[in-house]
Design an enzyme around this catalytic site. Structure first.
Site, PDB file in Angstrom:
ATOM      1  N   VAL A 190       0.831  -1.202   0.000  1.00  0.00           N
ATOM      2  CA  VAL A 190       0.000   0.000   0.000  1.00  0.00           C
ATOM      3  C   VAL A 190       0.865   1.251   0.000  1.00  0.00           C
ATOM      4  CG1 VAL A 190      -1.597   1.360   1.400  1.00  0.00           C
ATOM      5  CG2 VAL A 190      -1.988  -1.089   1.066  1.00  0.00           C
ATOM      6  N   ALA A 191       1.929   1.206   0.818  1.00  0.00           N
ATOM      7  CA  ALA A 191       2.784   2.389   0.909  1.00  0.00           C
ATOM      8  C   ALA A 191       3.563   2.610  -0.379  1.00  0.00           C
ATOM      9  CB  ALA A 191       3.739   2.246   2.086  1.00  0.00           C
ATOM     10  N   GLU A 223      -0.084   5.290  -5.798  1.00  0.00           N
ATOM     11  CA  GLU A 223      -1.486   5.473  -6.161  1.00  0.00           C
ATOM     12  C   GLU A 223      -1.837   6.938  -6.395  1.00  0.00           C
ATOM     13  OE1 GLU A 223      -0.472   4.944  -3.148  1.00  0.00           O
ATOM     14  OE2 GLU A 223      -1.744   5.850  -1.622  1.00  0.00           O
ATOM     15  N   ASP A 235       3.016  37.424 -34.915  1.00  0.00           N
ATOM     16  CA  ASP A 235       2.640  38.491 -35.830  1.00  0.00           C
ATOM     17  C   ASP A 235       2.959  39.811 -35.163  1.00  0.00           C
ATOM     18  OD1 ASP A 235       0.719  38.436 -33.942  1.00  0.00           O
ATOM     19  OD2 ASP A 235      -0.985  38.303 -35.298  1.00  0.00           O
ATOM     20  N   ASP A 290      -4.712  35.008 -35.728  1.00  0.00           N
ATOM     21  CA  ASP A 290      -6.003  35.522 -35.291  1.00  0.00           C
ATOM     22  C   ASP A 290      -7.130  35.261 -36.288  1.00  0.00           C
ATOM     23  OD1 ASP A 290      -5.084  37.296 -37.170  1.00  0.00           O
ATOM     24  OD2 ASP A 290      -4.825  38.965 -35.779  1.00  0.00           O
ATOM     25  N   ASP A 324      -5.686  31.542 -40.500  1.00  0.00           N
ATOM     26  CA  ASP A 324      -4.543  31.135 -39.696  1.00  0.00           C
ATOM     27  C   ASP A 324      -4.739  29.752 -39.099  1.00  0.00           C
ATOM     28  OD1 ASP A 324      -3.070  33.435 -40.095  1.00  0.00           O
ATOM     29  OD2 ASP A 324      -4.027  34.482 -38.427  1.00  0.00           O
ATOM     30  N   ASN A 383       2.552   6.443   5.346  1.00  0.00           N
ATOM     31  CA  ASN A 383       2.125   6.658   3.966  1.00  0.00           C
ATOM     32  C   ASN A 383       1.134   7.818   3.876  1.00  0.00           C
ATOM     33  OD1 ASN A 383       1.976   5.950   1.197  1.00  0.00           O
ATOM     34  ND2 ASN A 383      -0.021   5.024   1.577  1.00  0.00           N
ATOM     35  N   ASP A 408       2.916  11.538   2.025  1.00  0.00           N
ATOM     36  CA  ASP A 408       2.676  11.531   0.580  1.00  0.00           C
ATOM     37  C   ASP A 408       2.053  12.816   0.058  1.00  0.00           C
ATOM     38  OD1 ASP A 408       3.778   9.390  -0.562  1.00  0.00           O
ATOM     39  OD2 ASP A 408       1.902   8.486  -1.250  1.00  0.00           O
TER      40      ASP A 408
HETATM   41  P1  ADP Z   1      -0.449  42.456 -39.614  1.00  0.00           P
HETATM   42  O1  ADP Z   1      -1.539  42.089 -38.663  1.00  0.00           O
HETATM   43  O2  ADP Z   1       0.597  41.399 -39.734  1.00  0.00           O
HETATM   44  O3  ADP Z   1       0.142  43.791 -39.364  1.00  0.00           O
HETATM   45  P2  ADP Z   1      -2.608  42.409 -41.513  1.00  0.00           P
HETATM   46  O4  ADP Z   1      -2.764  41.056 -42.084  1.00  0.00           O
HETATM   47  O5  ADP Z   1      -3.553  42.868 -40.481  1.00  0.00           O
HETATM   48  O6  ADP Z   1      -1.082  42.574 -41.038  1.00  0.00           O
HETATM   49  O7  ADP Z   1      -2.636  43.463 -42.665  1.00  0.00           O
HETATM   50  C1  ADP Z   1      -1.855  43.292 -43.807  1.00  0.00           C
HETATM   51  C2  ADP Z   1      -2.010  44.485 -44.692  1.00  0.00           C
HETATM   52  O8  ADP Z   1      -3.331  44.559 -45.154  1.00  0.00           O
HETATM   53  C3  ADP Z   1      -1.761  45.784 -43.957  1.00  0.00           C
HETATM   54  O9  ADP Z   1      -0.408  46.147 -44.023  1.00  0.00           O
HETATM   55  C4  ADP Z   1      -2.606  46.749 -44.735  1.00  0.00           C
HETATM   56  O10 ADP Z   1      -1.898  47.198 -45.881  1.00  0.00           O
HETATM   57  C5  ADP Z   1      -3.766  45.895 -45.196  1.00  0.00           C
HETATM   58  N1  ADP Z   1      -4.909  46.059 -44.309  1.00  0.00           N
HETATM   59  C6  ADP Z   1      -4.978  45.741 -42.996  1.00  0.00           C
HETATM   60  N2  ADP Z   1      -6.198  45.982 -42.487  1.00  0.00           N
HETATM   61  C7  ADP Z   1      -6.929  46.458 -43.512  1.00  0.00           C
HETATM   62  C8  ADP Z   1      -8.297  46.880 -43.658  1.00  0.00           C
HETATM   63  N3  ADP Z   1      -9.147  46.860 -42.643  1.00  0.00           N
HETATM   64  N4  ADP Z   1      -8.709  47.307 -44.871  1.00  0.00           N
HETATM   65  C9  ADP Z   1      -7.869  47.315 -45.911  1.00  0.00           C
HETATM   66  N5  ADP Z   1      -6.597  46.927 -45.840  1.00  0.00           N
HETATM   67  C10 ADP Z   1      -6.115  46.507 -44.678  1.00  0.00           C
HETATM   68 MG    MG Z   2      -3.701  41.738 -38.529  1.00  0.00          MG
END
Ligand code: ADP
Ligand code: MG
Length: 887
Positions: free
Chosen positions: A282-283, A287, A329, A628, A632, A722, A726
């Site tokens: 047991v000891a 467990e 990013d 995001d 992605d 034990n 423990d």
């Molecule tokens: P990160 O987040 O890596 O800075 P994004 O993917 O958000 O880049 O944006 C990439 C590019 O898209 C930006 O550098 C800009 O030129 C263009 N962009 C970002 N947001 C907008 C938007 N709301 N409308 C139009 N163009 C955009």
């Molecule tokens: Mg962005």
């Protein structure tokens, strides 16, 4: 809404009518509250955790309990009723302790699950805001974007390039096109293009919809399927430890049997030996191993959650500590994502700065055009919580543009009202631009475009000088690109702006094809997004911890380089920046070399991200990657640690990830890595302690019997020990803070197993040493007091003493037991509890009698103290020597 109304076949306004809501304003707070009384919270029946009574009952279905039951029966039949009762008490206590740990672990896991609650963007009281999805009621107007999870069943009111993914509901994995047009009444759920359903996600586009059903009344609620089934939470480490535990059971049982036979052969009482060997088993059976491991993991993960790092899957914790590369990013993670417009660069060559000298739109046609484009080609909203306050809702890039327009004196609402939007191509990370089509005066159409400067210039055929338009020849294009580079070089985020004016004759074109060319370029807008103040230090910390930080951004080279430089992304080493375009034609060998040496990738698409992650993994790296957007998700899933943004991230990205940063902050990733390392270290400490102690117990008794010494411990003494040694120390080790320099050494290779050869050897010699000390004390006692209760009392005290001492040793394998002790109050609490319970055993007469203890003398006290101190001294010495050898 009553069952017989079929919202999918009605006109959207009719649905709004039936649900008694004005779509432009949404429900009022009081209406929503009132409706919630009827509809209840917008939740599905969730998976109920294992109820407490079940956990308790399960404790009794274990080998330990069976063994103790046999021991109690033996004691009873041999006429030792007190002993039998005592064993039963131990049995119950054991079960209660097991219950306590498992229940705590379960609660911690629940708390983790509860953190993953969803939010919804809703229009209420005439303003848009984000609320807990649980608070939605029928009639709520919701706004959805690509990557959102649909939070309830809803009738579309507006749909722009809308596609959804409905496999959770229909089993069909292809995306579905949606529109606000009514569907025929008899269509099946999968074909109701005018509806959005809980449990599905927005694959692309934008939607405004009216909630028609919530919670259990939704279609998903009807089929009673659960959206988020609790995944199996066992980590590889837990599984390995569990397997090891099972194997140990057999070894321990074999040893126990050997003890039984040996004792019996040499003439000890058979039934006593049965009890002794059972108690020993047991000891020695580990467990507590699975429950305590889970508890350490769960408590550690909760502690990380307080640091804003939410671990979605427990196995992540192990990998986290081994992270070698973080691909992050830029916007919002390294920077604040609090954009503000600095300047407009108009196509006539003028530079208009904001915040300085007052600027006016009056009589400035070109500036008005530029600002109008930023306002119309924009899905954010401004509202005024109070008279002198404006607040933006939506994408920070876009709210910044609205604030700038407001500052320049443009009436955003009026501008939008006089240019109703009739069509749009939403922004996405691949096209890097957004286009909207508007109705203008006299039946004309106006098309607005904003996006990455190069993309906008590519879509333009001429540029405006205010009064006239000139063709965009190579020379003027080069001029604008230079302008862009100059602005981006100052770490500003740059967007290009362009417009297209069509008279009514061309209006048909505007709804479909031909939307992406023939624009008139009007200028650039530059905005700052300052780096987050804590990130530079975090990057320095990452480098010190042997972790490389790589920036993957959709933004352009110059902006990315400027920010990377400011943050000292590579420390003192030179910065390698690459445009994703140069990846396209790279051979696999080149690609592999590039990813190893490049620090900043600009203009990456989500596909590039995935390829970069894969290449890094092939090079043997353990990769954490942030993301995001919907796009992605593949990279997040592929990464060893997918990291999603809690605030900015889409639901789809969060679901694909292992870790969610509640504050979107890069530094939080590093805290998570540190947490991962600390948790792993604590599990190691616990395993170290448990295995070496158990080995010591078994060895001490086995060797004593094999060497012909009288039995050193009675069954109940073993069981008591034990219980006492423990749990408390295990819990204390579980909550130890991270060692101070835990982030000063390179990551642990994921290939080295927890129970490496070195570790096993360590456990072996330390367990042997503890057993030797116990035996030495016992031999001394035998020579001093002769065979009997007093000598056994010394053996008992010695065994507990060595375990208290060794408990301190296990705080670290390499560093002194005393380091950072002041920061670990629980270590003291646990040690004091163990010692206090011993004092109790001598002080409480019935307990003393049941345990068959003799009152110790001063000399005994001294010997006991030695059993605490000698293990510490020996292990300190070996640590010191090995530290000197390998500094
Ligand atoms: P990160 O987040 O890596 O800075 P994004 O993917 O958000 O880049 O944006 C990439 C590019 O898209 C930006 O550098 C800009 O030129 C263009 N962009 C970002 N947001 C907008 C938007 N709301 N409308 C139009 N163009 C955009
Ligand atoms: Mg962005």
């Amino acid at each position: 809404m009553t069952e017989n109304i079929k919202p999918h076949s009605l006109d959207a306004p009719a649905v709004a009518n039936a649900l008694n809501v004005n779509p432009a304003l949404g429900l009022s707070s009081s209406q929503a509250e009132e409706r919630r009384k009827d509809s209840g919270p917008n939740i599905l029946q969730s998976i109920r955790p294992r109820p407490a009574w079940r956990i308790l009952v399960d404790q009794f279905a274990s080998l330990i309990v069976a063994l103790l039951g046999v021991a109690a029966a033996v004691a009873w039949t041999t006429g030792d009723v007190v002993e039998a009762v005592a064993i039963l008490v131990v049995l119950v206590l054991n079960a209660l302790v097991g219950f306590g740990t498992e229940w705590q672990a379960g609660r911690a896991l629940d708390a983790l699950r509860r953190q993953a609650h969803a939010t919804a963007r809703v229009r209420r009281n005439g303003a848009e805001r984000s609320i807990d999805a649980e608070a939605l009621v029928p009639g709520d107007i919701i706004i959805l974007n690509g990557g959102d999870r649909v939070p309830a069943d809803a009738r579309l009111f507006e749909a722009a390039a809308l596609r959804t993914e409905e496999s959770a509901l229909t089993g069909e994995s292809a995306t579905v096109n949606k529109s606000a047009e009514p569907a025929r009444a008899e269509t099946l759920i999968a074909e109701r293009h005018s509806m959005l359903y809980l449990g599905t996600t927005i694959a692309a586009g934008r939607a405004i919809a009216i909630v028609t059903a919530t919670g259990a009344s939704t279609e998903l609620g009807h089929i009673g399927r659960l959206v988020a089934e609790a995944p199996d939470e066992s980590t590889p480490l837990e599984i390995r430890l569990n397997e090891l535990g099972h194997r140990l059971v057999y070894i321990v049982l074999a040893i126990a049997l050997a003890v039984l036979v040996a004792g019996w052969l040499r003439g000890d009482d058979f039934w006593i030996m049965v009890e002794v060997s059972i108690s020993l088993a047991v000891a020695a059976v580990p467990e507590g191993l699975p429950a305590v491991t889970t508890l350490i993991l769960a408590l550690g993960v909760l502690r990380m959650a307080r640091e804003r790092a939410i671990v979605r899957r427990l196995p992540t914790v192990e990998t986290l500590g081994s992270t070698t590369v973080i691909c992050t990013d830029k916007t919002g993670t390294l920077t604040e994502n609090r954009m503000s417009v600095r300047e407009f660069h108009l196509s006539d060559g003028r530079r208009i700065e904001l915040g300085g000298r007052p600027v006016s739109l009056n009589d400035d046609g070109l500036l008005t055009d530029a600002v109008r484009i930023t306002v119309l080609c924009n899905e954010a909203a401004l509202h005024r919580p109070s008279a002198d306050q404006v607040e933006g809702v939506g994408d920070p890039t876009e709210t910044a543009l609205l604030s700038a327009a407001h500052e320049l004196g443009m009436d955003v609402d009026r501008e939008r009202a006089s240019h109703p939007k009739i069509h749009e191509l939403p922004f996405d990370a691949v096209t890097k631009r957004m286009i909207t089509v508007h109705r203008a005066r006299n039946g004309r159409r106006f098309i607005a475009m904003k996006g990455a400067p190069a993309v906008v210039l590519d879509a333009s055929t001429d540029y405006s000088t205010g009064n006239s338009r000139l063709p965009l020849d190579p020379e003027s294009r080069a001029r604008f690109l230079n302008m862009n580079e100059a602005v981006a070089g100052r770490a500003l985020r740059v967007l290009g702006l362009a417009g297209k004016w069509l008279d009514s004759l061309h209006s048909e074109v505007s709804d479909g094809a031909g939307l992406e060319a023939g624009f008139t370029f009007v200028g650039l807008v530059g905005m700052i997004d300052p780096p987050r103040p804590e990130v530079a230090a975090a990057i320095e910390g990452a480098l010190a911890a042997g972790i490389r930080v790589v920036m993957l951004t959709g933004d352009q080279t110059q902006t990315a380089r400027a920010i990377a430089h400011e943050l000292r992304l590579t420390g003192d080493a030179p910065l390698q920046v690459l445009h994703a375009r140069d990846l396209a034609n790279a051979s696999p060998e080149d690609f592999a070399r590039i990813v190893r040496t490049t620090d900043v990738f600009a203009r990456v698409s989500p596909e590039d991200k995935l390829r970069i992650v894969e290449a890094l993994q092939q090079a043997g790296e353990i990769v954490a990657v942030t993301g995001d957007g919907v796009n992605d998700a593949p990279a997040l899933k592929r990464a060893d640690i997918g990291v999603a943004m809690g605030e900015r991230g889409t639901e789809v990205a969060k679901e694909a990830s292992d870790l969610v940063l509640a504050d979107d902050n890069f530094s939080t990733i590093l805290k998570a890595v540190e947490g991962g390392r600390a948790i792993y270290a604590n599990i190691t400490k616990f395993v170290h302690m448990m295995f070496s102690n158990n080995l010591a117990e078994v060895l001490a008794i086995f060797v004593a019997i094999a060497a012909g010494l009288p039995l050193p411990l009675l069954p109940l003494q073993i069981l008591w020990m034990n219980l006492v040694t423990d749990v408390f120390p295990a819990l204390a080790l579980a909550v130890e803070p991270a060692e101070r320099n835990i982030m000063r050494h390179p990551p642990r290779s994921p290939k080295t197993a927890l129970l490496s050869r070195r570790f096993l050897i360590l456990i072996a010699w330390q367990g042997t040493m503890l057993a030797a000390i116990v035996l030495a004390a016992y031999v001394w006692a035998l020579s001093h007091y002769g065979e009997g209760a007093h000598a056994r009392t010394i053996a008992f005290l010695a065994l507990i003493g060595t375990q208290i001492g060794h408990f301190f040793n296990c705080r670290s394998r390499t560093r002194s037991a005393f380091e950072g002790l002041s920061r670990s109050p629980f270590i003291w609490v646990a040690a004091a509890t163990m010692a206090g319970l011993q004092v109790l055993a001598f002080w409480l007469t019935p307990l003393t009698r049941v345990l068959d203890l003799s009152q110790p003398t001063m000399a005994d006290g001294a010997v006991t103290s030695l059993t605490i101190l000698v293990p510490i001294a020996v292990v300190e010495l070996t640590k010191w020597v090995s530290r000197r050898q390998r500094p």
